[in-house]
Design an enzyme around this catalytic site. Structure first.
Site, PDB file in Angstrom:
ATOM      1  N   TYR A   1       0.839  -1.205   0.000  1.00  0.00           N
ATOM      2  CA  TYR A   1       0.000   0.000   0.000  1.00  0.00           C
ATOM      3  C   TYR A   1       0.874   1.256   0.000  1.00  0.00           C
ATOM      4  O   TYR A   1       0.702   2.141  -0.851  1.00  0.00           O
ATOM      5  CB  TYR A   1      -0.894  -0.025   1.240  1.00  0.00           C
ATOM      6  CG  TYR A   1      -1.862   1.127   1.337  1.00  0.00           C
ATOM      7  CD1 TYR A   1      -3.036   1.150   0.582  1.00  0.00           C
ATOM      8  CD2 TYR A   1      -1.636   2.190   2.218  1.00  0.00           C
ATOM      9  CE1 TYR A   1      -3.947   2.203   0.686  1.00  0.00           C
ATOM     10  CE2 TYR A   1      -2.536   3.241   2.328  1.00  0.00           C
ATOM     11  CZ  TYR A   1      -3.687   3.247   1.563  1.00  0.00           C
ATOM     12  OH  TYR A   1      -4.578   4.295   1.668  1.00  0.00           O
TER      13      TYR A   1
ATOM     14  N   GLN B   1       0.267   4.495  20.520  1.00  0.00           N
ATOM     15  CA  GLN B   1       0.506   5.072  19.181  1.00  0.00           C
ATOM     16  C   GLN B   1      -0.578   6.102  18.895  1.00  0.00           C
ATOM     17  O   GLN B   1      -1.686   5.994  19.428  1.00  0.00           O
ATOM     18  CB  GLN B   1       0.548   3.978  18.094  1.00  0.00           C
ATOM     19  CG  GLN B   1      -0.748   3.291  17.747  1.00  0.00           C
ATOM     20  CD  GLN B   1      -1.061   2.088  18.630  1.00  0.00           C
ATOM     21  OE1 GLN B   1      -0.731   2.080  19.808  1.00  0.00           O
ATOM     22  NE2 GLN B   1      -1.712   1.067  18.073  1.00  0.00           N
ATOM     23  N   THR B   2      -0.247   7.082  18.062  1.00  0.00           N
ATOM     24  CA  THR B   2      -1.219   8.151  17.825  1.00  0.00           C
ATOM     25  C   THR B   2      -1.679   8.191  16.365  1.00  0.00           C
ATOM     26  O   THR B   2      -0.975   7.751  15.455  1.00  0.00           O
ATOM     27  CB  THR B   2      -0.636   9.546  18.159  1.00  0.00           C
ATOM     28  OG1 THR B   2       0.382   9.874  17.196  1.00  0.00           O
ATOM     29  CG2 THR B   2      -0.085   9.602  19.565  1.00  0.00           C
TER      30      THR B   2
ATOM     31  N   ARG C   1       1.362  10.000  14.190  1.00  0.00           N
ATOM     32  CA  ARG C   1       0.989  10.608  12.904  1.00  0.00           C
ATOM     33  C   ARG C   1       0.127  11.854  13.155  1.00  0.00           C
ATOM     34  O   ARG C   1      -0.850  11.800  13.889  1.00  0.00           O
ATOM     35  CB  ARG C   1       0.207   9.606  12.072  1.00  0.00           C
ATOM     36  CG  ARG C   1      -0.214  10.204  10.740  1.00  0.00           C
ATOM     37  CD  ARG C   1      -0.971   9.229   9.905  1.00  0.00           C
ATOM     38  NE  ARG C   1      -0.179   8.087   9.515  1.00  0.00           N
ATOM     39  CZ  ARG C   1      -0.696   6.901   9.256  1.00  0.00           C
ATOM     40  NH1 ARG C   1      -1.977   6.701   9.367  1.00  0.00           N
ATOM     41  NH2 ARG C   1       0.073   5.924   8.878  1.00  0.00           N
TER      42      ARG C   1
END
Ligand code: NAD
Ligand code: UDP
Length: 313
Positions: free
Chosen positions: A145, A209-210, A275
């Protein structure tokens, strides 16, 4: 004359919202989809409308059509779906974009590519401006991807340089809203569906995690402004409001059933740790910024899934 739009992936989550916006604006729309993750229900309201056409087609095969604009969204977006046949995903990104650029060149259409924040990979620069070149594993389970979208961007710019094709490249950050599939596999739909079923919410890793979540209406507005404007991009379109996945789970469960458990599962390979988009370019060049906060956008999204699951019962 009304403008003729081709929307690839038009029966999918984002594509069908775009179909609505263009049809409501009185434009002509050809929706092209292979129905891998798209559904006829998403565009059912337009079937039979004189300005709407539906074509079942796979973008890995060429097609000839007379159109003015191509909104190239065809590609599965959820890791669960794009990893189930990774070779097909890479083909969709490369051959699909190649075929659509060939079509754009032949008929002089403008093409907008739905690229992604995944071109930044697991970023060492935070938040991510468009100038950041990314940190992408070429051989991992997300590569089909991520690298697919990177080569799709490359193809766009080479068509622009070699043939003068008009392109727009949009880097979309995590977007959610009504019409996501219950089994889509992305985090917002997973958590809402789990909570509505009274099941524990599955955090992958420790949930630290963001991601930065953009509501679909905001995203579509940014997409239309980019297509209509004079700037090629690449341009980030996303909501800079950044949350840990644990915070998202807490927001969802608090709205549906606060007593639900949060369980953990292993973090998938190459899952980006953080992110967040820098959207200065979108603000300056498109006069765009998101208007819907995560708290506001979760309400209609939950209402949609509640209704859908009731209807499916
Ligand atoms: P989606 O899976 O709901 O929609 C993708 C659509 O493309 C589906 O209707 C699917 O059937 C169709 N499709 C897939 N392969 C095809 C092929 N070979 N030929 C024809 N049609 C094909 O996903 P979405 O969230 O609506 O994403 C749309 C686009 O936006 C994708 O290109 C995706 O990479 C990009 N994007 C989305 C997000 C997001 O958060 N939603 C983030 C970044 C990028
Ligand atoms: N995720 C999670 N539980 C789930 C689905 C996803 O904790 O049930 C995590 C996933 O590991 C990732 C984040 O949520 O860190 C966003 O995942 P998604 O698949 O929605 O998007 P992407 O990773 O492509 O940004």
């Amino acid at each position: 004359m009304t403008r003729r739009n081709l929307i690839t992936g038009g029966a999918g989550f984002l594509g069908s919202h775009l179909v609505d916006r263009l049809m409501e604006a009185g434009e002509e729309v050809i929706c092209l989809d292979n129905f891998y993750t798209g559904r006829k229900d998403n565009i059912r309201q337009w079937l039979g409308h004189p300005q709407f056409e539906l074509i079942r087609h796979d973008v890995t095969e060429p097609i000839r059509l007379e159109i003015d604009r191509i909104w190239h969204l065809a590609c599965p977006a959820s890791p669960v779906h794009y990893q189930s046949n990774p070779i097909k995903t890479a083909k969709t990104s490369f051959l699909g974009t190649y075929n659509m650029l060939g079509l754009a060149r032949r008929v002089g259409a403008r093409l907008l590519l739905a690229s992604t924040s995944e071109v930044y990979g697991d970023p060492e620069v935070h938040p991510q401006p468009e100038s950041y070149r990314g940190c992408v594993n070429t051989i991992g389970i997300r590569s089909c991807y991520d690298e697919g979208k990177r080569i799709a961007e490359t193809l766009c710019f080479d068509y622009q340089r070699m043939h003068g094709t008009e392109i727009r490249v949009m880097r979309i950050f995590n977007t959610y809203g009504p019409r996501m599939l219950p089994d889509d596999g992305r985090v917002v739909s997973n958590f809402i569906v789990q909570a509505l079923q009274g099941l524990p919410l599955t955090l992958y890793g420790d949930g630290s995690q963001t991601r930065s979540f953009c509501y679909v209406d905001d995203l579509i507005e940014g997409m239309i402004r980019l297509m209509n404007g004079e700037h090629t991009g690449p341009i980030n379109i996303g909501n800079p409001g950044e949350f840990t996945i644990r915070q998202l789970a807490e927001k969802v469960r608090e709205r549906i059933q606060p007593s639900l458990e949060l369980t953990t599962q292993p973090l998938p390979q190459d899952d980006p740790l953080q992110r967040q988009p820098v959207i200065d370019l979108a603000r300056e060049l498109l006069g765009w910024e998101p208007k819907v906060s995560l708290d506001e956008g979760l309400e209609p999204t939950i209402a949609y899934f509640r209704e859908r699951m009731r209807a499916d019962r």
